[in-house]
Design a protein around this motif. Sequence first.
Motif, PDB file in Angstrom:
ATOM      1  N   VAL A 114      12.180  -7.831   2.327  1.00  0.00           N
ATOM      2  CA  VAL A 114      13.228  -7.177   3.230  1.00  0.00           C
ATOM      3  C   VAL A 114      12.258  -7.011   4.430  1.00  0.00           C
ATOM      4  O   VAL A 114      11.474  -6.034   4.451  1.00  0.00           O
ATOM      5  CB  VAL A 114      14.059  -6.203   2.569  1.00  0.00           C
ATOM      6  N   ASP A 115      12.658  -7.588   5.566  1.00  0.00           N
ATOM      7  CA  ASP A 115      11.697  -7.361   6.817  1.00  0.00           C
ATOM      8  C   ASP A 115      12.626  -7.205   7.974  1.00  0.00           C
ATOM      9  O   ASP A 115      13.722  -7.545   7.885  1.00  0.00           O
ATOM     10  CB  ASP A 115      11.223  -8.593   7.137  1.00  0.00           C
ATOM     11  N   VAL A 116      12.227  -6.412   9.082  1.00  0.00           N
ATOM     12  CA  VAL A 116      12.890  -6.228  10.226  1.00  0.00           C
ATOM     13  C   VAL A 116      12.611  -7.329  11.177  1.00  0.00           C
ATOM     14  O   VAL A 116      11.515  -7.600  11.549  1.00  0.00           O
ATOM     15  CB  VAL A 116      12.536  -4.674  11.028  1.00  0.00           C
ATOM     16  N   ARG A 117      13.424  -7.953  11.429  1.00  0.00           N
ATOM     17  CA  ARG A 117      13.507  -9.216  12.445  1.00  0.00           C
ATOM     18  C   ARG A 117      12.821  -8.791  13.716  1.00  0.00           C
ATOM     19  O   ARG A 117      13.128  -7.957  14.361  1.00  0.00           O
ATOM     20  CB  ARG A 117      14.952  -9.778  12.810  1.00  0.00           C
ATOM     21  N   LEU A 130      17.839  -6.910   9.574  1.00  0.00           N
ATOM     22  CA  LEU A 130      16.967  -7.154   8.550  1.00  0.00           C
ATOM     23  C   LEU A 130      17.303  -8.624   7.981  1.00  0.00           C
ATOM     24  O   LEU A 130      18.298  -9.297   8.158  1.00  0.00           O
ATOM     25  CB  LEU A 130      17.331  -6.312   7.424  1.00  0.00           C
ATOM     26  N   HIS A 131      16.118  -9.288   7.604  1.00  0.00           N
ATOM     27  CA  HIS A 131      16.292 -10.598   7.077  1.00  0.00           C
ATOM     28  C   HIS A 131      15.013 -10.652   6.062  1.00  0.00           C
ATOM     29  O   HIS A 131      14.097  -9.656   5.775  1.00  0.00           O
ATOM     30  CB  HIS A 131      16.033 -11.657   8.207  1.00  0.00           C
ATOM     31  N   LEU A 132      14.885 -11.817   5.371  1.00  0.00           N
ATOM     32  CA  LEU A 132      13.782 -12.028   4.107  1.00  0.00           C
ATOM     33  C   LEU A 132      12.878 -12.831   4.915  1.00  0.00           C
ATOM     34  O   LEU A 132      13.156 -13.625   5.761  1.00  0.00           O
ATOM     35  CB  LEU A 132      14.628 -12.761   3.046  1.00  0.00           C
ATOM     36  N   TRP A 133      11.577 -12.466   4.621  1.00  0.00           N
ATOM     37  CA  TRP A 133      10.505 -13.101   5.063  1.00  0.00           C
ATOM     38  C   TRP A 133       9.377 -12.976   3.755  1.00  0.00           C
ATOM     39  O   TRP A 133       9.356 -12.102   2.998  1.00  0.00           O
ATOM     40  CB  TRP A 133      10.019 -12.552   6.317  1.00  0.00           C
ATOM     41  N   ASP A 134       8.412 -14.006   3.975  1.00  0.00           N
ATOM     42  CA  ASP A 134       7.324 -13.920   3.132  1.00  0.00           C
ATOM     43  C   ASP A 134       6.860 -12.520   3.067  1.00  0.00           C
ATOM     44  O   ASP A 134       6.494 -11.763   4.262  1.00  0.00           O
ATOM     45  CB  ASP A 134       6.348 -14.903   3.454  1.00  0.00           C
ATOM     46  N   CYS A 135       6.418 -12.005   2.049  1.00  0.00           N
ATOM     47  CA  CYS A 135       5.676 -10.917   1.987  1.00  0.00           C
ATOM     48  C   CYS A 135       4.444 -10.441   2.656  1.00  0.00           C
ATOM     49  O   CYS A 135       3.459 -11.475   2.052  1.00  0.00           O
ATOM     50  CB  CYS A 135       5.574 -10.192   0.583  1.00  0.00           C
ATOM     51  N   LEU A 136       4.180 -10.147   3.577  1.00  0.00           N
ATOM     52  CA  LEU A 136       2.863 -10.257   4.344  1.00  0.00           C
ATOM     53  C   LEU A 136       1.973  -8.909   4.222  1.00  0.00           C
ATOM     54  O   LEU A 136       0.926  -8.716   4.724  1.00  0.00           O
ATOM     55  CB  LEU A 136       3.194 -10.562   5.838  1.00  0.00           C
ATOM     56  N   GLY A 137       2.778  -7.764   3.760  1.00  0.00           N
ATOM     57  CA  GLY A 137       2.181  -6.487   3.826  1.00  0.00           C
ATOM     58  C   GLY A 137       2.146  -5.862   5.118  1.00  0.00           C
ATOM     59  O   GLY A 137       1.273  -4.623   5.301  1.00  0.00           O
ATOM     60  N   VAL A 138       2.776  -6.284   6.009  1.00  0.00           N
ATOM     61  CA  VAL A 138       2.867  -5.665   7.370  1.00  0.00           C
ATOM     62  C   VAL A 138       3.866  -4.354   7.306  1.00  0.00           C
ATOM     63  O   VAL A 138       4.831  -4.417   6.450  1.00  0.00           O
ATOM     64  CB  VAL A 138       3.551  -6.571   8.401  1.00  0.00           C
ATOM     65  N   SER A 167       6.423  -3.564   8.897  1.00  0.00           N
ATOM     66  CA  SER A 167       8.113  -3.785   9.345  1.00  0.00           C
ATOM     67  C   SER A 167       8.514  -4.182   7.758  1.00  0.00           C
ATOM     68  O   SER A 167       9.899  -4.255   7.769  1.00  0.00           O
ATOM     69  CB  SER A 167       7.962  -5.078  10.323  1.00  0.00           C
ATOM     70  N   GLN A 168       7.802  -4.390   6.769  1.00  0.00           N
ATOM     71  CA  GLN A 168       8.175  -4.566   5.558  1.00  0.00           C
ATOM     72  C   GLN A 168       8.135  -3.631   4.787  1.00  0.00           C
ATOM     73  O   GLN A 168       8.335  -3.801   3.361  1.00  0.00           O
ATOM     74  CB  GLN A 168       7.632  -6.143   4.823  1.00  0.00           C
ATOM     75  N   LYS A 169       7.546  -2.305   4.612  1.00  0.00           N
ATOM     76  CA  LYS A 169       7.356  -1.460   4.112  1.00  0.00           C
ATOM     77  C   LYS A 169       8.261  -0.146   4.121  1.00  0.00           C
ATOM     78  O   LYS A 169       8.744   0.205   4.959  1.00  0.00           O
ATOM     79  CB  LYS A 169       5.793  -0.861   4.427  1.00  0.00           C
ATOM     80  N   TRP A 170       8.772   0.023   2.841  1.00  0.00           N
ATOM     81  CA  TRP A 170       9.861   1.162   2.680  1.00  0.00           C
ATOM     82  C   TRP A 170       9.571   2.067   1.664  1.00  0.00           C
ATOM     83  O   TRP A 170       8.805   2.021   0.679  1.00  0.00           O
ATOM     84  CB  TRP A 170      10.935   0.441   2.508  1.00  0.00           C
ATOM     85  N   SER A 171      10.169   3.401   1.886  1.00  0.00           N
ATOM     86  CA  SER A 171       9.933   4.376   1.095  1.00  0.00           C
ATOM     87  C   SER A 171      11.326   4.986   0.886  1.00  0.00           C
ATOM     88  O   SER A 171      12.145   5.411   1.687  1.00  0.00           O
ATOM     89  CB  SER A 171       8.830   5.458   1.483  1.00  0.00           C
ATOM     90  N   ARG A 172      11.468   5.757  -0.307  1.00  0.00           N
ATOM     91  CA  ARG A 172      12.902   6.591  -0.526  1.00  0.00           C
ATOM     92  C   ARG A 172      12.301   7.955  -0.226  1.00  0.00           C
ATOM     93  O   ARG A 172      11.506   8.582  -0.465  1.00  0.00           O
ATOM     94  CB  ARG A 172      13.254   6.158  -2.025  1.00  0.00           C
ATOM     95  N   PHE A 173      13.607   8.586   0.252  1.00  0.00           N
ATOM     96  CA  PHE A 173      13.380  10.179   0.546  1.00  0.00           C
ATOM     97  C   PHE A 173      14.938  10.621   0.345  1.00  0.00           C
ATOM     98  O   PHE A 173      15.727   9.941   0.537  1.00  0.00           O
ATOM     99  CB  PHE A 173      12.558  10.303   1.684  1.00  0.00           C
TER     100      PHE A 173
END
Length: 419
Positions: free
Chosen positions: A390-393, A403-411, A413-419
């Motif tokens: 899940v990535d931010v377009r 949001l959209h799906l994209w190859d996981c690139l480690g950037v 815009s694809q990193k999420w955390s719970r709180f």
Amino acid sequence: MLTTRPVPRSLVRAAVALVTLAAALVLPAQAEPASAAIGGITWQDEFNSSAGTPVDQNRWRFDTGGGGWGNNERQYYTNSTSNAVHDGQGNLVITARKENPANYQCHYGRCEYTSARLLTAATFTQAYGRFEARIKIPRGQGIWPAFWMLGNDMGSAGWPAAGEIDIMENIGREPNTVYGTVHGPGYSGGGGITGSRTIGQPLADTFHTYRVDWEPNLIVWYLDGVEYHRVDPARLGGNRWVYDHPFFMILNVAVGGNWPGYPDGSTQFPQQMLVDYVRVSGYVPGGGNPPSGTTRLRGAQSGRCIDIPSANPVDGAKLQIWDCNTSAAQAWTFASDGTVRAMGKCMDPAWAGTANGTEVNLVTCNGNPAQRFTLSGAGDLVNISANRCVDVRDQNPNNGGKLHLWDCLGVSSQKWSRF
């Protein structure tokens, strides 16, 4: 369920000896990492029945027959208690016996040996989690014990497209070595992705625990709690990862075959494999810290949270990022079925899409595997069916970024955390 139709476990496996020779050397023990993604036990057999009790048909069924099983094996698999039975001491005993070959018809003639092959195809399947057995293996040239798994779509996809995970294999001529392997399209038989561990004494001398921990995009093998092999999609050389759906388990002792070779004058019969237990634990999405209730999902790039626009849970609502708040529009729950839910509906790739650019929307929960997501320990929110993040377009950090799906690139815009 599977029938007696032969299922190759490792076609032309003789090549493995060359491919994995270096891996068969003694490996330094690695400290076992925390296995936070593993949940409670979902299935188990402790084999505590009284001596002479047959296999529990609510847990296991039998493959029977003597067709060589794709590997030119010599045994005939039966469903007899002479080949699989409880010993009254907390073990299942699978026994390979030398027989009068006139009693058992094989496709190539008469079978000289009998054994047993047990499977859970009709009783239990699961995707992801921990699969572990405590086993005392048999020994001898040409003896081939195994604890392994096949994809539950064997009937439609066939082998190797359905996938195979070999949790434990040993061949008698290498008594100190355990092998762990995956087979799939483009990497099967002698080309399977294999690792091994060699210890200082024969594995048949005592009980050992054999296990895999399996999560989306990663399978890790352990002997007695020590990791010795891991496989992720990057190991497949561009071939397809097929370990994203339920598998069933198999226990068997084969006699002979292309890889182990055949019994000789040194091989003693009968040979027994004792199984103390088989246990399966569940997989907890999101690195094993299941939220007790709801959680917000904050983006590393923007500091904003995944949000339902205007808190309107209409089917097809295009999920976005927005300033984090305590509204129901940002109160997400990681459900036990792998879905991520808010306001009574599920995060969903539009039209079950798997391609780069597929919108991530809100849709009524429908049981489609396309609605399964997992949050990895690295912060990747991965759609399991698409194997994309899940990535931010356009890496838009502003309120309203979609949001959209994209190859996981480690950037970020694809990193999420719970709180």
